[in-house]
Motif scaffolding. Structure first.
Motif, short mmCIF file in Angstrom:
data_model
loop_
_atom_site.label_atom_id
_atom_site.label_comp_id
_atom_site.label_asym_id
_atom_site.label_seq_id
_atom_site.Cartn_x
_atom_site.Cartn_y
_atom_site.Cartn_z
N LYS A 4 0.86 -1.02 0.02
CA LYS A 4 0.11 0.06 0.16
C LYS A 4 0.85 1.36 -0.05
N ILE A 5 1.54 1.27 -1.04
CA ILE A 5 2.41 2.51 -1.33
C ILE A 5 2.09 3.28 -2.70
N ILE A 6 2.17 4.72 -2.53
CA ILE A 6 2.00 5.42 -3.64
C ILE A 6 3.22 6.11 -4.04
N ALA A 7 4.00 5.91 -5.25
CA ALA A 7 5.20 6.50 -5.53
C ALA A 7 4.91 7.67 -6.45
N VAL A 8 5.70 8.81 -6.17
CA VAL A 8 5.22 10.10 -6.62
C VAL A 8 6.58 10.55 -7.30
N ILE A 87 3.08 10.27 -12.17
CA ILE A 87 4.13 11.01 -12.92
C ILE A 87 3.72 12.50 -12.54
N ARG A 88 4.52 13.25 -12.12
CA ARG A 88 4.03 14.62 -11.56
C ARG A 88 5.26 15.66 -11.95
N GLN A 89 6.17 15.41 -12.73
CA GLN A 89 7.18 16.42 -12.82
C GLN A 89 6.89 17.38 -13.81
N ASP A 90 7.38 18.62 -13.88
CA ASP A 90 7.15 19.72 -14.89
C ASP A 90 7.80 19.42 -15.87
N ASN A 94 11.72 16.98 -22.05
CA ASN A 94 13.03 16.87 -22.75
C ASN A 94 13.38 15.33 -22.77
N LEU A 95 14.87 15.16 -23.08
CA LEU A 95 15.06 13.64 -23.20
C LEU A 95 14.87 12.95 -22.04
N GLU A 96 15.14 13.70 -20.80
CA GLU A 96 15.17 13.16 -19.37
C GLU A 96 13.85 12.52 -19.29
N TYR A 97 12.71 13.62 -19.53
CA TYR A 97 11.64 13.20 -19.24
C TYR A 97 10.85 11.89 -20.05
N ILE A 98 11.40 12.13 -21.33
CA ILE A 98 11.22 10.88 -22.39
C ILE A 98 11.60 9.57 -21.64
N SER A 99 13.10 9.65 -21.22
CA SER A 99 13.79 8.50 -20.81
C SER A 99 12.89 7.93 -19.55
N THR A 100 12.23 8.47 -18.73
CA THR A 100 11.60 8.18 -17.37
C THR A 100 10.27 7.39 -17.91
N THR A 101 9.62 7.76 -19.01
CA THR A 101 8.58 7.28 -19.77
C THR A 101 9.00 5.72 -20.39
N TYR A 102 10.05 5.66 -20.96
CA TYR A 102 10.62 4.38 -21.45
C TYR A 102 10.61 3.29 -20.26
N ASN A 109 2.39 -2.63 -16.76
CA ASN A 109 1.42 -3.80 -16.74
C ASN A 109 1.42 -4.38 -15.38
N LYS A 110 2.15 -4.14 -14.50
CA LYS A 110 2.33 -4.38 -13.05
C LYS A 110 1.77 -3.39 -12.16
N VAL A 111 2.01 -2.09 -12.54
CA VAL A 111 1.66 -1.10 -11.40
C VAL A 111 0.66 -0.03 -12.35
N LYS A 112 -0.25 0.54 -11.52
CA LYS A 112 -1.08 1.58 -12.23
C LYS A 112 -0.16 2.79 -12.26
N VAL A 113 0.32 3.03 -13.44
CA VAL A 113 0.99 4.50 -13.45
C VAL A 113 0.04 5.59 -14.08
N ILE A 114 0.02 6.66 -13.59
CA ILE A 114 -1.00 7.66 -13.86
C ILE A 114 0.02 9.04 -14.11
N ASN A 115 0.25 9.58 -15.35
CA ASN A 115 -0.68 8.96 -16.65
C ASN A 115 0.18 7.78 -17.24
N ASN A 116 -0.58 7.14 -18.47
CA ASN A 116 0.12 6.03 -18.86
C ASN A 116 1.52 6.58 -19.59
N PRO A 117 2.60 6.04 -19.08
CA PRO A 117 3.93 6.61 -19.94
C PRO A 117 3.72 6.57 -21.37
N THR A 118 3.41 5.60 -21.95
CA THR A 118 3.26 5.75 -23.45
C THR A 118 2.67 6.66 -23.92
N ALA A 119 1.25 6.85 -23.27
CA ALA A 119 0.31 8.00 -23.77
C ALA A 119 1.08 9.28 -23.54
N ILE A 120 1.59 9.37 -22.56
CA ILE A 120 2.44 10.81 -22.49
C ILE A 120 3.50 11.02 -23.40
#
Length: 202
Positions: A4-8, A87-90, A94-102, A109-120
């Motif tokens: 029962k953990i929320i990662a931000v 996913i809440r960073q401003d 850039n490439l750093e942001y995109i890299s985190t989505t990959y 498929n194991k954890v609910k990621v909000i918003n979906n990184p592929t969609a971002i």
């Protein structure tokens, strides 16, 4: 098994305004629902031994104190073990942001990621709206100054007004314009200079 953990995933906590930043509000609500809050900076996200690992801090939120958060302890966490990732960073996007989505794609498929990184990654906040142009005010997406000027002139001739900001270095940026004329004609424009990325008008 998830905990029962929320990662931000967000910006430096010390620079956030708890009154206006919804990331803090979401974390606080999560706490009240019985979740532990794990907060980490995007730069501390890694893939280690084929696991998505983040170095960060478990925190508690207290709006009544000037320093609105308390670090309970620092930890290195396998994010596949948490219940939600926000996913809440401003920007900049850039490439750093995109890299985190990959990286987060590995566990979406194991954890609910909000918003979906592929969609971002695939649905640009501005450019994706081009798919819905028939529902929008007249809009252009360009980095061509001539096209921007023509768009402005067309709007001015139609009696519309554009808001322009001139920065300290003389860079003129149109922030937005939206005004209805006669209840039927409407245009909107937004120009963003992103350090070499295409200017966008939306």
């Amino acid at each position: 098994m998830t905990n029962k953990i929320i990662a931000v995933q967000g910006n430096n906590l010390s620079k956030l305004n708890p009154i206006t930043d919804t990331s803090i509000f979401l974390a606080s609500r999560g706490e009240k629902l019985g979740y532990k809050i794990f907060y980490y900076d995007p730069k501390n996200l890694s893939i280690i031994n084929n696991k998505v690992i983040a170095k960060g801090n478990y925190i508690k939120i207290n709006y009544l104190k000037k320093r609105f958060y308390k670090i309970v302890n620092s930890s290195q966490l396998d994010l596949s073990k948490v219940k939600f990732i926000l996913i809440r960073q401003d920007p900049p996007f850039n490439l750093e942001y995109i890299s985190t989505t990959y990286i987060l794609d590995m566990i979406k498929n194991k954890v609910k990621v909000i918003n979906n990184p592929t969609a971002i990654r695939n649905m640009s906040e501005k450019l994706y709206s081009a798919k819905f142009s028939k529902y929008m005010p007249e809009t252009i997406f360009t980095r061509e100054v001539i096209e921007i000027s023509k768009f402005f002139k067309k709007g001015v001739d139609a009696g519309l007004h554009f808001g322009i900001i001139t920065s300290a270095d003389g860079d003129r940026r149109v922030t937005n314009c939206r005004r209805e004329r006669g209840g039927s004609r409407r245009k909107s424009a937004q120009v963003e200079n992103r350090g070499g990325e295409p200017a966008q008008i939306a």
